[in-house]
Motif scaffolding. Structure first.
Motif, PDB file in Angstrom:
ATOM      1  N   ARG A 298      -1.676  29.002  13.178  1.00 16.83           N
ATOM      2  CA  ARG A 298      -1.424  28.725  11.764  1.00 16.83           C
ATOM      3  C   ARG A 298      -0.445  27.564  11.603  1.00 16.83           C
ATOM      4  O   ARG A 298      -0.565  26.734  10.707  1.00 16.83           O
ATOM      5  CB  ARG A 298      -0.872  29.972  11.075  1.00 16.83           C
ATOM      6  CG  ARG A 298      -0.708  29.742   9.560  1.00 16.83           C
ATOM      7  CD  ARG A 298       0.136  30.814   8.959  1.00 16.83           C
ATOM      8  NE  ARG A 298       1.461  30.837   9.520  1.00 16.83           N
ATOM      9  CZ  ARG A 298       2.430  30.007   9.198  1.00 16.83           C
ATOM     10  NH1 ARG A 298       2.231  29.029   8.340  1.00 16.83           N
ATOM     11  NH2 ARG A 298       3.618  30.109   9.747  1.00 16.83           N
ATOM     12  N   ALA A 299       0.533  27.515  12.492  1.00 24.15           N
ATOM     13  CA  ALA A 299       1.506  26.432  12.405  1.00 24.15           C
ATOM     14  C   ALA A 299       0.842  25.078  12.632  1.00 24.15           C
ATOM     15  O   ALA A 299       1.172  24.092  11.959  1.00 24.15           O
ATOM     16  CB  ALA A 299       2.618  26.656  13.426  1.00 24.15           C
ATOM     17  N   LYS A 300      -0.103  25.045  13.561  1.00 25.96           N
ATOM     18  CA  LYS A 300      -0.807  23.782  13.822  1.00 25.96           C
ATOM     19  C   LYS A 300      -1.658  23.376  12.620  1.00 25.96           C
ATOM     20  O   LYS A 300      -1.648  22.216  12.198  1.00 25.96           O
ATOM     21  CB  LYS A 300      -1.672  23.921  15.058  1.00 25.96           C
ATOM     22  CG  LYS A 300      -0.876  24.048  16.350  1.00 25.96           C
ATOM     23  CD  LYS A 300      -1.813  24.164  17.540  1.00 25.96           C
ATOM     24  CE  LYS A 300      -1.020  24.289  18.838  1.00 25.96           C
ATOM     25  NZ  LYS A 300      -1.920  24.408  20.005  1.00 25.96           N
ATOM     26  N   THR A 301      -2.437  24.336  12.069  1.00 30.86           N
ATOM     27  CA  THR A 301      -3.279  24.007  10.910  1.00 30.86           C
ATOM     28  C   THR A 301      -2.430  23.643   9.711  1.00 30.86           C
ATOM     29  O   THR A 301      -2.808  22.769   8.913  1.00 30.86           O
ATOM     30  CB  THR A 301      -4.191  25.194  10.580  1.00 30.86           C
ATOM     31  OG1 THR A 301      -3.382  26.368  10.351  1.00 30.86           O
ATOM     32  CG2 THR A 301      -5.153  25.484  11.731  1.00 30.86           C
ATOM     33  N   TYR A 305      -2.627  20.238   7.629  1.00 31.59           N
ATOM     34  CA  TYR A 305      -2.842  20.288   6.176  1.00 31.59           C
ATOM     35  C   TYR A 305      -1.762  19.507   5.431  1.00 31.59           C
ATOM     36  O   TYR A 305      -2.068  18.744   4.502  1.00 31.59           O
ATOM     37  CB  TYR A 305      -2.868  21.742   5.740  1.00 31.59           C
ATOM     38  CG  TYR A 305      -3.089  21.916   4.249  1.00 31.59           C
ATOM     39  CD1 TYR A 305      -4.371  21.750   3.673  1.00 31.59           C
ATOM     40  CD2 TYR A 305      -2.031  22.238   3.410  1.00 31.59           C
ATOM     41  CE1 TYR A 305      -4.551  21.897   2.299  1.00 31.59           C
ATOM     42  CE2 TYR A 305      -2.203  22.393   2.048  1.00 31.59           C
ATOM     43  CZ  TYR A 305      -3.472  22.218   1.491  1.00 31.59           C
ATOM     44  OH  TYR A 305      -3.656  22.359   0.145  1.00 31.59           O
ATOM     45  N   GLN A 306      -0.489  19.695   5.819  1.00 29.88           N
ATOM     46  CA  GLN A 306       0.602  18.980   5.171  1.00 29.88           C
ATOM     47  C   GLN A 306       0.505  17.471   5.411  1.00 29.88           C
ATOM     48  O   GLN A 306       0.819  16.677   4.526  1.00 29.88           O
ATOM     49  CB  GLN A 306       1.958  19.506   5.678  1.00 29.88           C
ATOM     50  CG  GLN A 306       2.241  20.947   5.289  1.00 29.88           C
ATOM     51  CD  GLN A 306       2.356  21.143   3.791  1.00 29.88           C
ATOM     52  OE1 GLN A 306       2.747  20.222   3.057  1.00 29.88           O
ATOM     53  NE2 GLN A 306       1.957  22.341   3.318  1.00 29.88           N
ATOM     54  N   SER A 376     -12.111  19.220   3.808  1.00 24.85           N
ATOM     55  CA  SER A 376     -12.506  20.593   3.461  1.00 24.85           C
ATOM     56  C   SER A 376     -12.387  21.507   4.670  1.00 24.85           C
ATOM     57  O   SER A 376     -11.972  22.678   4.556  1.00 24.85           O
ATOM     58  CB  SER A 376     -13.948  20.587   2.927  1.00 24.85           C
ATOM     59  OG  SER A 376     -14.055  19.779   1.765  1.00 24.85           O
ATOM     60  N   ALA A 377     -12.741  20.982   5.860  1.00 22.04           N
ATOM     61  CA  ALA A 377     -12.648  21.795   7.085  1.00 22.04           C
ATOM     62  C   ALA A 377     -11.184  22.125   7.404  1.00 22.04           C
ATOM     63  O   ALA A 377     -10.870  23.248   7.829  1.00 22.04           O
ATOM     64  CB  ALA A 377     -13.287  21.040   8.251  1.00 22.04           C
ATOM     65  N   ILE A 378     -10.297  21.154   7.213  1.00 21.71           N
ATOM     66  CA  ILE A 378      -8.870  21.402   7.477  1.00 21.71           C
ATOM     67  C   ILE A 378      -8.347  22.481   6.547  1.00 21.71           C
ATOM     68  O   ILE A 378      -7.612  23.388   6.957  1.00 21.71           O
ATOM     69  CB  ILE A 378      -8.085  20.093   7.306  1.00 21.71           C
ATOM     70  CG1 ILE A 378      -8.431  19.120   8.438  1.00 21.71           C
ATOM     71  CG2 ILE A 378      -6.569  20.362   7.298  1.00 21.71           C
ATOM     72  CD1 ILE A 378      -7.816  17.750   8.264  1.00 21.71           C
ATOM     73  N   THR A 379      -8.749  22.427   5.258  1.00 15.87           N
ATOM     74  CA  THR A 379      -8.303  23.441   4.294  1.00 15.87           C
ATOM     75  C   THR A 379      -8.837  24.809   4.657  1.00 15.87           C
ATOM     76  O   THR A 379      -8.123  25.823   4.567  1.00 15.87           O
ATOM     77  CB  THR A 379      -8.754  23.038   2.889  1.00 15.87           C
ATOM     78  OG1 THR A 379      -8.275  21.723   2.572  1.00 15.87           O
ATOM     79  CG2 THR A 379      -8.239  24.027   1.846  1.00 15.87           C
ATOM     80  N   ALA A 380     -10.093  24.860   5.107  1.00 12.91           N
ATOM     81  CA  ALA A 380     -10.691  26.153   5.491  1.00 12.91           C
ATOM     82  C   ALA A 380     -10.017  26.722   6.735  1.00 12.91           C
ATOM     83  O   ALA A 380      -9.754  27.932   6.809  1.00 12.91           O
ATOM     84  CB  ALA A 380     -12.189  25.962   5.730  1.00 12.91           C
ATOM     85  N   ALA A 385      -6.420  30.811   9.331  1.00 14.95           N
ATOM     86  CA  ALA A 385      -5.232  31.090  10.163  1.00 14.95           C
ATOM     87  C   ALA A 385      -4.246  31.974   9.418  1.00 14.95           C
ATOM     88  O   ALA A 385      -3.636  32.887  10.003  1.00 14.95           O
ATOM     89  CB  ALA A 385      -4.573  29.776  10.579  1.00 14.95           C
ATOM     90  N   ILE A 386      -4.082  31.746   8.113  1.00 16.23           N
ATOM     91  CA  ILE A 386      -3.151  32.561   7.328  1.00 16.23           C
ATOM     92  C   ILE A 386      -3.636  33.991   7.236  1.00 16.23           C
ATOM     93  O   ILE A 386      -2.864  34.952   7.384  1.00 16.23           O
ATOM     94  CB  ILE A 386      -2.977  31.946   5.927  1.00 16.23           C
ATOM     95  CG1 ILE A 386      -2.238  30.595   6.032  1.00 16.23           C
ATOM     96  CG2 ILE A 386      -2.218  32.890   5.000  1.00 16.23           C
ATOM     97  CD1 ILE A 386      -2.168  29.850   4.719  1.00 16.23           C
TER      98      ILE A 386
END
Length: 766
Positions: A298-301, A305-306, A376-380, A385-386
């Motif tokens: 999750r930290a990586k995604t 995302y940020q 969109s893939a990064i957001t998904a 992960a969350i």
């Protein structure tokens, strides 16, 4: 010429001893003129001065050495002989044990071995052990320790002390105190000497009785061994009783703990939770590992995302690394390059140019669509992960709650079980130890043994007469040297020319040897030796002084010269007469005037009539010719003091005194005035202003430094021209110089076996 100018003249630095110029005077002359640097011989001179002190104080050193040596030898012979007998003991840290059980007494490790041996040495010197030996040998009846009857004064003090007290209690207390003093006195005779780097220790006892020393040494070693065994046995007996009581207590506690454990397990239906608790813990471990991986993902995604939100499409690494977007961008770049090249040839509305723009726009749309798909893939991925992290977190909390509930239900059971296990182990250990103590008590061998038994001494241990005598001689010698240096430090008199030059700043123009006046005939003056024996040391020293005066100033010897000193008895009159005689013997017409109108001496030296003299001229109408008298020495004339006046200082400072010196200066080559001492009188200061120069006479070992400095300060304050000093009454042997004068087979000395033709008592000088 002032004093500073005279001091700078090379000849003014020449000094003489009893025989011409000495080596030390040459050293002073060279040092003062830069010929030799003081640093070169500083150590040698310092040692030389120390040697002089020892020579001067040799009798002090010898007497002190002799007294201390005699006292040391006498004390050694008077001391009671003391005999020493000793025993050598071997002390091991641990005694041998024939069983496999440990003893209850503490054993020493290698780290604490020093403490163990120091403890043993303390036990050997203890009061209790000494008292035990004292009582076993019944030493209270021994002549050395027998109670002595108190003196009459002691009985009286005891009676006053015990007045009004119960007699029986006081007697018992006094007996105990007397016994304690005897034991303490007996204890002082012991000496404990450990043998270095070994387990051996030597125990000595000193006493005037050699047999008693042997008995005490033997009894002490045996008592020490017995005391050690008794201490070990008592420790084992105490341990057995203690363990027995503790076993009964632990046994009752164990039975109670086991009953509570069984009752609690039955009431809560607890059989064995250890396996279930282990499975739940394994499951929690797996969930925790998965949760850590999910958090990492999750930290990586989240980071991706940020980054996507903060940057444009071109700054996102995932977009930059996509192969499709990279191909589309390359195609777009080619078309844009082609468009730019054709733009130089065709106009923008040209069909080919329009077609190229359409192709470029289509490629840009495709690139934008691909970028949007990646965003969109990064957001998904972030959302997945969350959700996974939250799911694993909830599962972890459920397992933790299950483990806490299981542990909470198992706490009391484990407490009861642990108490029962502890009580069982303690009971079994105490039971085993109780059996070991019962078996090993009193079986172990002693760790102390005698290596060398005591022997009756033949020779006394002390006093050691030879050693004491050597120590007394050593102390006497160095004590005498110290006493000599102390006396020298307290003695502030001027003794030799170097001290005069250092303390007063005056060069020594003459060193006059000390003459034993007891060898002179009764009534004979010391100054007349210069006439009667021209080869004497005294005559030679004044001859050297006369020579030094000739080089004291650029114009030669001063024509008008004053001779003075700090106080009476320093030899100024003798020096004045002797110097006048030598000037006269050199063919120079010389006049000597007795300027000491308080204590005149020239008429006694020359055995002249003093009814007419200097005071008659100064206070009367006499002429210079009427007051002067001739002597047996050719060219030498004397003016005695005459009747003593009530105001000498006023007469000496009168105009007639100046007139007399002016008249005499025209008729004589040298005028020498024997003036009074400086301290306490103004006469020498007045005469010092009437003459060309002043000679300051100092008696070696008699004139104190502070007094001489004060006198010289007064002379300089009175504007007197002090050109130098004379060191009088100098004893070369006592001052460590040891002069010997031999010239051409003649020995210049003054002795009793030398005969002289003295002047007859009734002789009249013409």
């Amino acid at each position: 010429m002032n004093h500073e100018e005279q001091s700078s003249h090379p000849a003014s630095n020449v000094s003489s001893s009893g025989n011409f110029i000495t080596e030390r005077d040459l050293s002073s002359f060279a040092l003062s003129h830069g010929g030799i640097h003081p640093q070169e011989d500083e150590d040698e001179i310092h040692l030389f001065e120390l040697w002089h002190i020892l020579v001067r104080r040799k009798w002090t050193i010898f007497v002190f050495f002799l007294v201390v040596t005699i006292i040391g030898m006498t004390a050694s012979f008077l001391m009671t002989p003391i005999y020493r007998s000793g025993v050598t003991l071997l002390i091991d840290p641990e005694g041998q044990n024939i069983t496999n059980y440990q003893d209850v007494t503490p054993t020493e490790s290698a780290a604490s071995r020093d403490d163990f041996y120091q403890t043993q040495y303390g036990l050997l010197k203890s009061y209790s052990l000494a008292k035990r030996v004292f009582q076993e040998l019944e030493l209270a009846d021994h002549p050395l320790f027998a109670k002595k009857e108190p003196s009459l004064i002691g009985q009286l003090k005891g009676f006053i002390k015990n007045l009004g007290k119960e007699k029986d209690a006081d007697e018992e207390k006094d007996e105990d105190l007397a016994t304690e003093k005897l034991v303490t006195e007996f204890q002082e005779g012991f000496t404990i000497a450990p043998v270095k780097s070994s387990r051996l220790v030597e125990v000595y006892y000193d006493s005037p009785d050699p047999k008693l020393s042997t008995q005490v040494a033997s009894a002490l070693s045996q008592a020490f061994i017995n005391t050690s065994l008794e201490r070990r046995y008592e420790a084992s007996a105490y341990a057995r009783d203690f363990l027995k009581d503790r076993l009964l207590q632990i046994k009752a506690r164990l039975e109670e703990a086991e009953e509570k454990l069984v009752e609690y397990g039955n009431s809560h239906e607890i059989i064995d939770v250890g396996e279930n608790q282990s499975q739940v813990a394994n499951e929690l471990q797996k969930i925790t590992l998965s949760l850590a991986l999910a958090r990492e993902s999750r930290a990586k995604t989240e980071a991706t995302y940020q980054q996507m939100l903060k940057t444009n499409d071109k700054g996102l690494s995932r977009i930059l690394q996509d192969p499709m977007i990279r191909d589309l961008q390359e195609s777009l770049a080619k078309i844009e390059n082609e468009y730019a090249e054709n733009l130089n040839i065709y106009k923008p509305d040209y069909p080919k140019m329009v077609q190229l723009r359409k192709q470029a726009d289509k490629l840009k749309e495709q690139i934008q669509e691909s970028v949007q798909d990646i965003r969109s893939a990064i957001t998904a991925d972030r959302g997945e992960a969350i959700v996974l992290e939250q799911t694993l977190e909830e599962k972890s909390q459920e397992i933790k709650a299950e483990i806490k509930d299981l542990a909470r239900r198992n706490i009391q059971y484990q407490v009861l079980k642990r108490e029962a296990d502890t009580s069982r182990q303690l009971y079994e250990g105490l039971l085993q130890r109780y059996k070991e103590v019962g078996v090993s008590g009193g079986i172990g061998s002693n760790n102390i043994s005698v290596v060398d038994p005591p022997k009756i001494p033949i020779d006394p241990y002390k006093p050691k007469i030879t050693l004491n005598t050597l120590l007394a001689m050593f102390l006497g010698l160095f004590g005498g040297i110290g006493l000599a240096f102390l006396f020298e430090h307290l003695d502030d008199t001027l003794k030799h020319s170097e001290e005069i030059e250092k303390a007063l700043g005056l060069h020594t123009l003459g060193i006059i040897p000390l003459i034993n006046t007891k060898e002179l005939p009764e009534g004979q003056s010391l100054a007349l030796i210069n006439i009667l024996d021209k080869r004497s040391a005294l005559a030679e020293s004044y001859r050297s002084l006369r020579t030094a005066l000739q080089f004291a100033t650029p114009t030669g010897a001063p024509k008008k010269l004053q001779m003075t000193s700090t106080s009476q008895g320093e030899g100024k009159s003798t020096s004045a007469v002797s110097l006048a005689i030598h000037f006269a013997q050199a063919g120079q017409k010389t006049l000597i005037i007795d300027g000491d109108l308080r204590n005149p001496s020239l008429h006694r030296i020359f055995e002249m009539d003093n009814s007419t003299g200097l005071t008659n001229y100064l206070a009367g109408n006499f002429s210079p010719a009427e007051i002067s008298q001739g002597t047996i020495v050719p060219n030498l004339f004397v003016i005695t003091s005459g009747p003593l006046p009530p105001d000498p200082a006023e007469l000496l400072g009168s105009a007639k005194m100046m007139s007399l010196l002016s008249i005499a200066q025209e008729k004589f080559d040298h005028i020498i005035i024997d003036s009074p001492p400086v301290l306490g009188l103004a006469d020498a200061l007045i005469i010092g202003n009437l003459v060309e120069a002043t000679l300051f006479v100092i008696a070696a070992g008699q004139t104190r430094k502070a007094f001489a400095q004060g006198a010289l300060k007064r002379l300089k304050a009175g504007k007197s021209k002090v050109i130098g000093s004379i060191l009088d009454k100098f004893d070369g042997k006592n001052h460590g110089y040891g002069y010997s004068y031999d010239y051409g087979g003649y020995h210049y000395s003054y002795g009793a076996d030398k005969t002289y033709d003295y002047l007859p008592a009734d002789h009249k000088f013409e």
